[in-house]
Design an enzyme around this catalytic site. Sequence first.
Site, PDB file in Angstrom:
ATOM      1  N   GLU A 181      39.988  -7.134 -31.862  1.00 35.37           N
ATOM      2  CA  GLU A 181      41.244  -7.382 -32.560  1.00 35.37           C
ATOM      3  C   GLU A 181      41.327  -6.525 -33.817  1.00 35.37           C
ATOM      4  O   GLU A 181      40.383  -6.477 -34.612  1.00 35.37           O
ATOM      5  CB  GLU A 181      41.371  -8.870 -32.935  1.00 35.37           C
ATOM      6  CG  GLU A 181      41.652  -9.748 -31.732  1.00 35.37           C
ATOM      7  CD  GLU A 181      41.858 -11.208 -32.102  1.00 35.37           C
ATOM      8  OE1 GLU A 181      42.859 -11.797 -31.678  1.00 35.37           O
ATOM      9  OE2 GLU A 181      40.996 -11.750 -32.817  1.00 35.37           O
ATOM     10  N   TRP A 212      50.843  -8.277 -31.338  1.00 39.02           N
ATOM     11  CA  TRP A 212      51.574  -9.523 -31.543  1.00 39.02           C
ATOM     12  C   TRP A 212      51.624  -9.910 -33.014  1.00 39.02           C
ATOM     13  O   TRP A 212      50.765  -9.514 -33.795  1.00 39.02           O
ATOM     14  CB  TRP A 212      50.950 -10.638 -30.705  1.00 39.02           C
ATOM     15  CG  TRP A 212      49.473 -10.861 -30.900  1.00 39.02           C
ATOM     16  CD1 TRP A 212      48.474 -10.087 -30.408  1.00 39.02           C
ATOM     17  CD2 TRP A 212      48.829 -11.917 -31.642  1.00 39.02           C
ATOM     18  NE1 TRP A 212      47.240 -10.591 -30.780  1.00 39.02           N
ATOM     19  CE2 TRP A 212      47.436 -11.719 -31.547  1.00 39.02           C
ATOM     20  CE3 TRP A 212      49.304 -13.011 -32.370  1.00 39.02           C
ATOM     21  CZ2 TRP A 212      46.507 -12.563 -32.148  1.00 39.02           C
ATOM     22  CZ3 TRP A 212      48.369 -13.861 -32.972  1.00 39.02           C
ATOM     23  CH2 TRP A 212      46.991 -13.633 -32.853  1.00 39.02           C
ATOM     24  N   GLU A 258      36.528 -15.949 -23.343  1.00 42.08           N
ATOM     25  CA  GLU A 258      37.299 -14.864 -23.967  1.00 42.08           C
ATOM     26  C   GLU A 258      36.399 -13.899 -24.719  1.00 42.08           C
ATOM     27  O   GLU A 258      35.457 -14.310 -25.390  1.00 42.08           O
ATOM     28  CB  GLU A 258      38.329 -15.493 -24.913  1.00 42.08           C
ATOM     29  CG  GLU A 258      39.254 -14.511 -25.570  1.00 42.08           C
ATOM     30  CD  GLU A 258      40.302 -15.194 -26.449  1.00 42.08           C
ATOM     31  OE1 GLU A 258      40.826 -16.270 -26.078  1.00 42.08           O
ATOM     32  OE2 GLU A 258      40.568 -14.657 -27.530  1.00 42.08           O
ATOM     33  N   THR A 289      45.955 -18.974 -40.076  1.00 40.05           N
ATOM     34  CA  THR A 289      46.276 -17.821 -39.231  1.00 40.05           C
ATOM     35  C   THR A 289      46.983 -16.745 -40.052  1.00 40.05           C
ATOM     36  O   THR A 289      46.660 -15.554 -39.947  1.00 40.05           O
ATOM     37  CB  THR A 289      47.169 -18.256 -38.048  1.00 40.05           C
ATOM     38  OG1 THR A 289      46.500 -19.281 -37.328  1.00 40.05           O
ATOM     39  CG2 THR A 289      47.468 -17.086 -37.128  1.00 40.05           C
TER      40      THR A 289
END
Length: 368
Positions: A124, A210, A120, A221
Amino acid sequence: MRNFLTVAALAALAGSTAAQTFTECNPLNTTCPADPALGTEHTWWFNSSTKLDTTIWNMSTGSLTYSNDAAEFTISKVNESTLLQSNFYIFFGVVESWVKMAKGAGVVSSVVLESDDLDEIDWEWVGYNTSAVQSNFFGKGNTTSYDRGGTHYVANADTEWHNYTTWWDSDKLQWWIDGKMVRELLYTDATALGGKNYPQTPCQVKISNWPAGLESAAHGTIEWAGGLVNYADGPFTMSVQRLRVQDFHTGKEYSYGDKSGDFKSIKVTGGNSTVLDELNKPPPKSLAEKWADLGNGAHIGIYAGAAAAGVLAIVALALVCLRQRRKGRLEHALDDSRYATERTEMQNFQNDWKQSEWKHGGYSKVSN
Ligand SMILES: *[C@@H]1O[C@H](CO)[C@@H](O)[C@H](O)[C@H]1NC(C)=O
Ligand SMILES: *[C@@H]1O[C@H](CO)[C@@H](O)[C@H](O)[C@H]1NC(C)=O
Ligand SMILES: *[C@@H]1O[C@H](CO)[C@@H](O)[C@H](O)[C@H]1NC(C)=O
Ligand SMILES: *[C@@H]1O[C@H](CO)[C@@H](O)[C@H](O)[C@H]1NC(C)=O
Ligand SMILES: *[C@@H]1O[C@H](CO)[C@@H](O)[C@H](O)[C@H]1NC(C)=O
Ligand SMILES: *[C@@H]1O[C@H](CO)[C@@H](O)[C@H](O)[C@H]1NC(C)=O
Ligand SMILES: *[C@@H]1O[C@H](CO)[C@@H](O)[C@H](O)[C@H]1NC(C)=O
Ligand SMILES: *[C@@H]1O[C@H](CO)[C@@H](O)[C@H](O)[C@H]1NC(C)=O
């Protein structure tokens, strides 16, 4: 830092939010179908005058809207999420995205490259800070350590377009903002575990806005995301103006030669990719082009048919009718199989034509 993989966990918790990133088939565990290649370079512009080509792109979660200069990824309700993913893969290459991030604590805009074995590469934008973008990478789905992230200053990332470019080859990976390299990772770097965790397998492009700050998310998170999403501050919109994607390999598809996840094991099958064929396909003809194709005789016929009734028109029509007789009826000209694909448009055209013919007293159709 949290990677895109986390989204899967969140999505699983969030019920109505569809899973975003579970790989359907992990080539490290099992034998998977080959990945369709991009095999070329292309720039996609997104705006109200463009249409998403669903043979190339899949809006797999949520929906897109368009403004006059961008595609908009919006979340406005609890558990809502968005994900646009390419049906194609690139095996090293360049991704240049022009983005305005979504502003708001807990909300994350992202442009990600991700492979079937969960390599990946990330951009972001975490919604609470509109002056920063984060870079990150993961190898083979290894999320045991979150020490790979970088944070880079960028002015007004929510209101100004910036050029975020990923340049990715087998020996180095670079993140560029507006023509300046802000980060470089070498295959041999320690953070890439000397190549073992270096992203190196064919990747899809995934674009998403998201909600990371959900009650159901892990504490870390939520903290990373700058807190819980406050939906009263919404809607939260990420905009993407254009995307240039270049595949460093040409070919039809990519497959894993073994279960190592090593780039040297990837097999490239030659030929034109489905995307290349799709991009090379002639665009559907516009009404104006079809009109031009019909030629002068038919034009005069149609103009005349639509013209106010009058002696001149009738005379012209009579002439036209004679000319048309050889070619067959005008309808047949319109119906030519070359244009059969766009039935609806033609149908409207014919209806209009018949209507004006009717209104103006018209002439009887030439029959043969
Ligand atoms: C959002 O998802 C969570 C977890 O599945 C669920 O408990 C909650 O009811 C959902 N909220 C809404 C408004 O759908
Ligand atoms: C695939 O294999 C990896 C290790 O190679 C393992 O961590 C992972 O759980 C496996 N996934 C599945 C779906 O079996
Ligand atoms: C689009 O994505 C959804 C969700 O991942 C998947 O079920 C569907 O098969 C995809 N469609 C195509 C054409 O790949
Ligand atoms: C809209 O997209 C087209 C390509 O489809 C592009 O040529 C045009 O510049 C775009 N317009 C804006 C305002 O971005
Ligand atoms: C995963 O990454 C961590 C930290 O970089 C490393 O210590 C560990 O060995 C890696 N695990 C695997 C299976 O590669
Ligand atoms: C946003 O990120 C920039 C760049 O890392 C940093 O200088 C700034 O302090 C951050 N702002 C906030 C509100 O965290
Ligand atoms: C965007 O940045 C990349 C990397 O610097 C550069 O190669 C590319 O030309 C830039 N795009 C535009 C349209 O300037
Ligand atoms: C492959 O694509 C090229 C254009 O990039 C085209 O000229 C060629 O005809 C295509 N080949 C096949 C077999 O479709």
